[in-house]
Design an enzyme around this catalytic site. Structure first.
Site, PDB file in Angstrom:
ATOM      1  N   ASP A 258      -7.408  -9.813  -3.029  1.00 15.23           N
ATOM      2  CA  ASP A 258      -5.812  -9.573  -3.067  1.00 15.23           C
ATOM      3  C   ASP A 258      -4.934 -10.252  -3.654  1.00 15.23           C
ATOM      4  OD1 ASP A 258      -3.751  -7.991  -0.418  1.00 15.23           O
ATOM      5  OD2 ASP A 258      -3.961  -7.565  -2.634  1.00 15.23           O
ATOM      6  N   ASP A 386      -3.228  -1.864   3.143  1.00 13.29           N
ATOM      7  CA  ASP A 386      -3.104  -2.671   3.825  1.00 13.29           C
ATOM      8  C   ASP A 386      -3.431  -2.219   5.435  1.00 13.29           C
ATOM      9  OD1 ASP A 386      -0.252  -4.153   2.081  1.00 13.29           O
ATOM     10  OD2 ASP A 386      -2.549  -4.668   2.117  1.00 13.29           O
TER      11      ASP A 386
END
EC number: 3.4.23.-
Lengths: 468, 209
Positions: A258, A386
């Site tokens: 990420d 997320d």
């Protein structure tokens, strides 16, 4: 914006599983866009006071500085609000996942593994197990990377139909199939008798309303609720089908990915965000949790004709002058209006010469028609990925920790603090940021620390009833 | 809450290392180590409270610098209260939650000869600790603000005393009674420090405006 690349159904072991390639960036691009928009609005506002564009440089300078200060102040003031706005859904998602894990035993039973993690962890030696989990994690991550790149390529070459089809199929799968399984397991746990007709009716209603809310329009709260529910469902699938060490490794590697994907200049997610910014579009609403409805209403446009001209991807009014992305130079002779906008405007209102005099005249008008969005409504966006990975972490902690609730609570607090820090960084840097790394790192550290260190300590304390 | 958690983590790390380095079969030694762990943990908690105070101080300076009228929207007393509540809640949660989870399950309290009042006393003890953390934070921050080191020392000593009193569990009268007394003292002191007075209290209770 946060984005989560879409998933592709796969078949395995007679059960449909999905792949979620990707992570989530945090934050709003839209936020920064909106902030820029707000800045420009304020500049337009300040202009009547300082009397037009043609004024000497120092005025413009002053205005810009004032903008920045006001901006920072507003940022910090509403920063706390944004944090709360994100705390609630993240907490809700985690609560749902933990509650399900604790009560429904289906999600903690080992019923096989996903096709993406072919190596088993029931091996004889620790070394073999470690190797297997590393290979599993590697395969999963490469699948995710491939999917992300595919999504970015599709987006770049404007194959919107393909992307939308992909998203619709996967949300169909989540909303209908996975929730059917979930409902079935909950009924089994609580021994509730149910017939197929009622279940069909319930799932049908749930699914259809979900599809409408997520992909089209719906009340904000309902849309948020649905997004939370599908994140929780996805997280539960991951918790069930990922073996122990693989899960922790995947969490660790995905936060590194990420970080790389969002911050490196050639990272796929960053390219996605930048392309969306250039084209002034929002990223797919089905993949992002947004805390408010965003309206970018421009003062000049009220007629519905504009909508026909707007691209069919935009889900809300967007007028070209609302974005100042390309034309930052207000000193340009065309007054900052791009050619495109001028053509559009000409088509609608009729040709008007935008000379400095006319501009001055317009700006001298009182700016009562300004409809900038209420700063209260500026929200923040977080990718669904997320949510999913946070919930996976907390869910796994509650499922497999020996410290049980202590560990769960510790991971929960760690993740929330990580989210706070990320939002703080967002307020400072004002661009899309990865939401995973900080939170997941904190979460992992706290999980392993609490499970191995704090747990025996607290046990002993509780045994003797000592208090610290 | 996060800060309390970190302090707990560090203190259990120390204890763990101590335990691993020692003989696990020696009962009194283990108990001694545990007591040492508890004391160390108390000191660490207070240290982290101080660190948190420093952090909040910086935050207030930032807020004041950015605000329009030169004063921050949140006062240091409010922050002290919130900090105390956070510490207390986290400490309470960690003490109680496994107990509560087990309490839902089947079992008999004290069947092996231990006290039957285990759950009750745990609950009361936790409650008193949560309150105490809140009051201690107010006193602590006040002491730091006005540079009265003796106030801080009193808080630390009180914390040690309360933790120490729990060492005479299961003789509950030795731990609960002093703790509640200390809590009453701390409550009155914090109330006075936050600007309350007997008059305010009377007016509040009699619902006068």
């Amino acid at each position: 914006m946060t984005e989560l690349s879409a998933h592709l159904p796969q078949f395995q072991h007679g059960q449909l599983t999905e792949n979620f390639p990707d992570n989530h960036l945090s934050n709003t691009n839209d936020n920064s866009e909106r902030r820029r928009h707000d800045n420009s609005e304020r500049r337009r506002n300040d202009n009547p006071e300082s009397e037009t564009n043609g004024q000497p440089q120092n005025n413009v300078q002053q205005v810009v500085e004032q903008d920045e200060e006001e901006d920072e102040e507003l940022t910090l003031k509403y920063g706390a609000k944004h944090v709360i706005m994100l705390f609630v859904p993240v907490t809700l998602c985690m609560v749902v996942v933990v509650a399900t894990i604790k009560s429904v035993s289906f999600y903690t039973r080992k019923d096989g593994q996903l096709i993406y993690t072919p190596f088993t962890e029931e091996t004889e030696t620790v070394g073999q197990r470690a190797l297997n989990s590393i290979l599993n994690a590697a395969i999963m991550i490469s699948v995710i990377i491939v999917m992300t790149i595919l999504l970015v390529v599709l987006y770049k070459y404007r194959c919107y139909k393909v992307i939308h089809g992909w998203l619709i199929i996967s949300s169909l799968l989540l909303l209908f199939f996975f929730s059917f399984i979930y409902l079935g397991e909950v009924f089994k746990t609580y021994n509730v008798a149910m017939d197929y007709i009622t279940v069909a009716l319930m799932i049908w209603n749930f699914g259809v309303v979900g599809m409408i809310c997520i992909h089209w329009k719906g009340p904000l709260r309902l849309q948020q609720a649905y997004l939370i529910m599908i994140s929780a469902l996805m997280a539960l699938v991951f918790i069930k089908y990922l073996p122990e060490w693989t899960a922790w490794l995947i969490l660790a590697v995905i936060s590194v990915y990420d970080l790389v994907a969002v911050l490196c200049p050639k990272g796929p997610l960053r390219m996605l965000v930048e392309t969306a910014q250039e084209r002034n579009e929002t990223l797919f609403p089905a993949l992002i949790y947004s805390s408010t409805m965003i309206w970018l209403v421009n003062m000049a446009e009220e007629d519905p004709e504009a909508q026909r001209k707007a691209s069919k991807n935009s889900t809300y009014h967007k007028q070209a002058p609302a974005n100042q992305t390309q034309n930052e130079d207000a000193e340009a002779d065309d007054g900052g209006f791009s050619q495109e906008w001028q053509q559009q405007r000409d088509n609608r209102i009729g040709p008007i010469e935008s000379t400095p005099e006319s501009r001055a005249a317009v700006q001298a008008l009182p700016s009562n028609s300004q409809t900038s969005e209420d700063p209260e409504e500026r929200g923040v966006k977080l990718g669904l990925g997320d949510f999913i990975f946070y919930s996976v972490l907390v869910g796994k902690a509650s499922a497999t920790a020996s410290g049980d609730w202590n560990t769960t609570l510790a991971c929960f607090v760690a993740i929330l603090i990580g989210l706070c820090l990320t939002l703080l960084l967002l307020a400072i840097f004002k661009k899309a940021l990865p939401a995973l790394p900080i939170s997941i790192t904190f979460g992992l550290v706290f999980y392993f620390a609490t499970d191995n260190l704090v747990q025996p300590f607290m046990d002993q304390l509780a045994f003797h009833q000592f208090y610290i | 809450a996060f800060f309390w958690l970190v302090s707990l983590l560090l203190s259990s790390l120390i204890w763990f290392i101590a335990v691993k380095a020692s003989d696990p079969r020696d009962e009194p030694l283990q108990k001694g180590l545990l007591i040492f762990g508890v004391m160390f943990s108390v000191l660490l908690q207070e240290a982290f409270r101080f660190l948190y105070y420093k952090l909040l101080r910086k935050a207030i300076e930032g807020l004041v610098a950015l605000s329009e009228d030169g004063c921050s929207p949140i006062s240091i007393q409010q922050m002290a209260y919130v900090a105390g509540v956070g510490f207390g809640l986290m400490s309470g949660a960690f003490s109680m939650i496994n107990l509560l989870a087990d309490a839902l399950g089947p079992g008999t309290v004290g069947i092996h000869g231990d006290s039957q009042l285990y759950f009750l006393t745990s609950a009361f003890m936790t409650m008193v600790l949560i309150f105490l953390h809140t009051f201690w934070a107010i006193l602590f921050f006040h002491g730091c603000e006005h540079r009265r080191w003796w106030e801080i020392m009193v808080v630390v000593v009180m914390h040690l005393a309360v933790s120490g009193s729990t060492f005479c569990n299961p003789l509950y009268v030795g731990s609960l009674v002093p703790s509640y007394l200390l809590m009453a003292i701390a409550a009155a002191w914090a109330y006075l420090l936050s600007g309350g007075s007997a008059q305010n209290l009377r007016r509040f209770l009699l619902c006068k405006s």
